[in-house]
Structures are given as C-alpha cells and as structure tokens.
Design an enzyme around this catalytic site. Structure first.
Site, PDB file in Angstrom:
ATOM      1  CE  LYS A 110      -2.794   3.084   3.263  1.00 46.61           C
ATOM      2  NZ  LYS A 110      -1.423   4.421   3.868  1.00 46.61           N
ATOM      3  NE  ARG A 145      16.731 -13.591  17.740  1.00 46.42           N
ATOM      4  CZ  ARG A 145      16.822 -13.920  17.087  1.00 46.42           C
ATOM      5  NH1 ARG A 145      16.713 -14.069  15.694  1.00 46.42           N
ATOM      6  NH2 ARG A 145      18.408 -14.708  16.524  1.00 46.42           N
ATOM      7  CG  HIS A 161       6.006 -16.385   1.707  1.00 40.10           C
ATOM      8  ND1 HIS A 161       6.266 -18.157   0.811  1.00 40.10           N
ATOM      9  CD2 HIS A 161       6.671 -15.764   1.990  1.00 40.10           C
ATOM     10  CE1 HIS A 161       7.802 -17.599   0.751  1.00 40.10           C
ATOM     11  NE2 HIS A 161       7.874 -17.149   2.322  1.00 40.10           N
TER      12      HIS A 161
END
Length: 371
Positions: A262, A351, A274
C-alpha cells in the site's frame, strides 16, 4: 469522418426520467465516455453535451479525458457554438455497429439552428441530414444490460485482432478504456477496468482484477487484485496478492502469495514472497522480505513511512516500526522488532535472549493429568 463536432443529447424526453442512460456504466465505463473515445479515434475533436444541470458534474467527469468537451443546458445554446457539419446523437446509443435503427445523423450547424428556432426536436432529422454511423440504440437500463454480451464480444474481438489471446471470452470482462499489448494472454476470470494499460507478452489471470493500473511487459498477475498502481516489466504478482493504490513496483520483482502493498515504492529486483504487509514504505533494489515481515506504519492517529535501502535482508517475522530507516546492505535477525535506524551493512537484533527452563513442559503436563 469529415466533421469535428459531435452533439450528444442526454435530455431525450422519450426515455425514462432520472439518470441519463448515456451516463450509466457498461463494463465499468460510462456509455458517454466510451462513445466519445470511439468518435475521437474517428477524428471528432469537440463534444457538445446537452444535459440537465443536476447531472452536469457526472457528465463532466465522464468526458474529462476529452479536452474538447463542453456542457450545455439546452440544444439552442449548444448549436449557437457549433460550426460546420455536426454529428447529432439525439438519443441513447452504444458505439457498436447495428444493422438498422440508429438515430444518429449529420447536418450543417446552420440548418440545425434554423430547425431548433422553429421548435423542431433534435430527434427529427432535417431534410439534408445524412446517416453516417450505425450505432446501436437502447431505450432503458434493461436494454443496456441485455447488450452487455454483445459489447463484451466487440471489445475482446478488437483485442484479439491486435494479437491478444483471450482463453475464455465468456468469462472475461474488459473495460473499453483498457489497452492490452500484443502477445499477452488473458486467462479466465480476469477483470480489467478503468484506464488500465497492460504491456506486451504478459499473462493475466486466472481470477485477476486490475483497476486503473499500468503493467509492464512480460509480467504475470495471478489471482490477485491491483488498484491505481504501476507494476514494472518481468515482474510476478500473486497468487492472492493485494496491491492497493499509489504503489510503484519495479522490474523483475516478486510479490507473492498473501502479500499486501500500500502506498509504497518497491525497487527493481525486490522479492516479497509471502505473508507480508508493506505500507507507506520506500524500498530499494534487490531487497529480500522474509516471510511474515510487517511495516507497522500506523500508531492509531498518524501514518509514518519506512525507508529501506538497497540489498537489505529482512529476516522472517521482522516488524519495522515506522518511521525507521535501514541502510544499504543491512540485515535484521528473524523475529526482530526494529524501532531504531539500522546503519548500512549492520545486523539488527531486537528480541529477548532465549531462556530454556528444563523440565517445565513435563511438570506442566503432569499437573493437567492429576486433574
């Protein structure tokens, strides 16, 4: 065609009241737009449209692509501005050939002005009028609907004559404003609408919908939707991709299954294979998006952009919290949530360090077994 002026009457009193039939859409296109397009190809330069004031904005939108279009409230005003021979379309017609019954005729502007001055309606042909075009008349929305298969065949036949292959014409819907290049194959379930331009040697479909887009040469669009965007050459889109408006996707790109893009620019050679969302982003060349990457561009109030340099590698399940910039050649570790800029050629790891609790799973299952 030896005349430059076309007068189209949208105020035909013999048709039902309400929205003028020539402003209804057929195959996503207002009939008036299609008619003006076909007549422009034949040499018409000025279009005088007679229309009630309530519908003039709609008529202006339908003829916006034709600089010579003017709107008038009545025939007298339109004829006062006309010169030379005028093609008159007094009632609704479709720009496909009919064997007989076309109300269209051509006459000198002065003759038409004299006829209007004594109260003759446009539908009444002057004595010197000559019929030039066998256009298909219709008198209701129902008749327009019944004409759709014929119009669809006319559009597809024209494409086929210019080297386009349409595998299943009965299951293909193409707006008359669309342009398709030679050697392109259109598979069943394809819908092309608006001012879409498809390059040469493409494969479109099955089950693709493309609206107001430009698609380059030798590109494949499989079971996907594209809207108001540009896609380069030798690019593959789909299956099940969604390209939203204001996207520019480069050459030799890959936009794969369950990918949404977008308002973004995607550089040449970039692969988004994907399960990825790319929104409000400027992406360089030969970037690799790992599965599950998300550009988190919205904070609930405002949209922000991500900037991704050339040759960046985004590990699976990377979240890019905009606004953030990744330099050329940067990497992100899988599962990272990136909130700060990443320098060129750096590895970003965002993380928590893994902790293993020995025996925890066995104790957990044992607790359930006792219940």
């Amino acid at each position: 065609m030896d005349f430059a002026t076309v007068l189209v009457n949208l105020k035909d009193p013999s048709v039902p009241a309400g929205k003028p039939l020539m402003l209804h859409e057929l195959l996503f296109c207002p009939v008036l737009t299609w008619l003006c397009q076909e007549l422009s190809v034949c040499g018409a330069q000025r279009f005088f449209i007679i229309c009630d004031e309530v519908w003039q904005e709609t008529a202006a939108n339908a003829t916006a692509a034709f600089p010579g279009a003017q709107l008038f409230s009545d025939a007298a005003a339109a004829l006062a501005a006309a010169k030379g021979e005028v093609l008159v379309i007094p009632s609704p017609v479709l720009p496909v050939k009919a064997f007989s019954g076309s109300p269209t005729y051509a006459s000198d502007a002065e003759t038409l002005r004299c006829a209007a001055a004594v109260g003759k309606p446009l539908a009444e042909k002057p004595g010197d009028a000559r019929s030039l075009l066998d256009l298909l008349p219709f008198r209701s929305a129902a008749e327009l609907q019944r004409a759709m298969p014929l119009c669809r065949d006319v559009i597809i036949t024209r494409l086929v004559e210019h080297g386009v292959t349409v595998i299943d014409p009965a299951n293909t819907y193409i707006d008359p404003r669309c342009v398709v290049g030679e050697g392109t194959m259109i598979l069943p379930g394809t819908i092309l609408r608006g001012k879409t331009v498809i390059g040469k040697g493409c494969e479109i479909g099955p089950n693709a919908m493309i609206r107001d887009c430009t698609v380059g040469d030798y590109t494949t669009v499989n079971a996907s939707q594209l809207n108001e965007s540009t896609v380069g050459s030798h690019t593959t889109v789909g299956p099940f991709a969604y390209i939203r408006p204001k996207c520019v996707i480069g050459d030799k790109c890959r936009v794969g299954d369950f990918v949404e893009v977008k308002n973004s620019v995607i550089g040449n050679g970039t692969k988004i294979s994907h399960l990825t969302y790319v929104g409000d982003s400027d992406v360089g060349e030969k970037v690799n998006f790992g599965c599950g990457t998300v550009t988190t561009n919205y904070d609930g109030h405002n949209k922000f952009r991500c900037t991704i340099g050339n040759h960046v590698f985004l590990g699976c399940n990377t979240n890019l919290v905009a606004p953030v910039t990744l330099g050329d050649g940067a990497y992100t570790a899988a599962g990272s949530t990136i909130t700060d800029d990443v320098p060129a050629d750096a590895l970003a790891i965002a993380r928590q360090r893994q902790t293993n609790k020995e025996g925890w799973a066995a104790d957990f299952r044992a607790g359930w077994e006792k219940k």
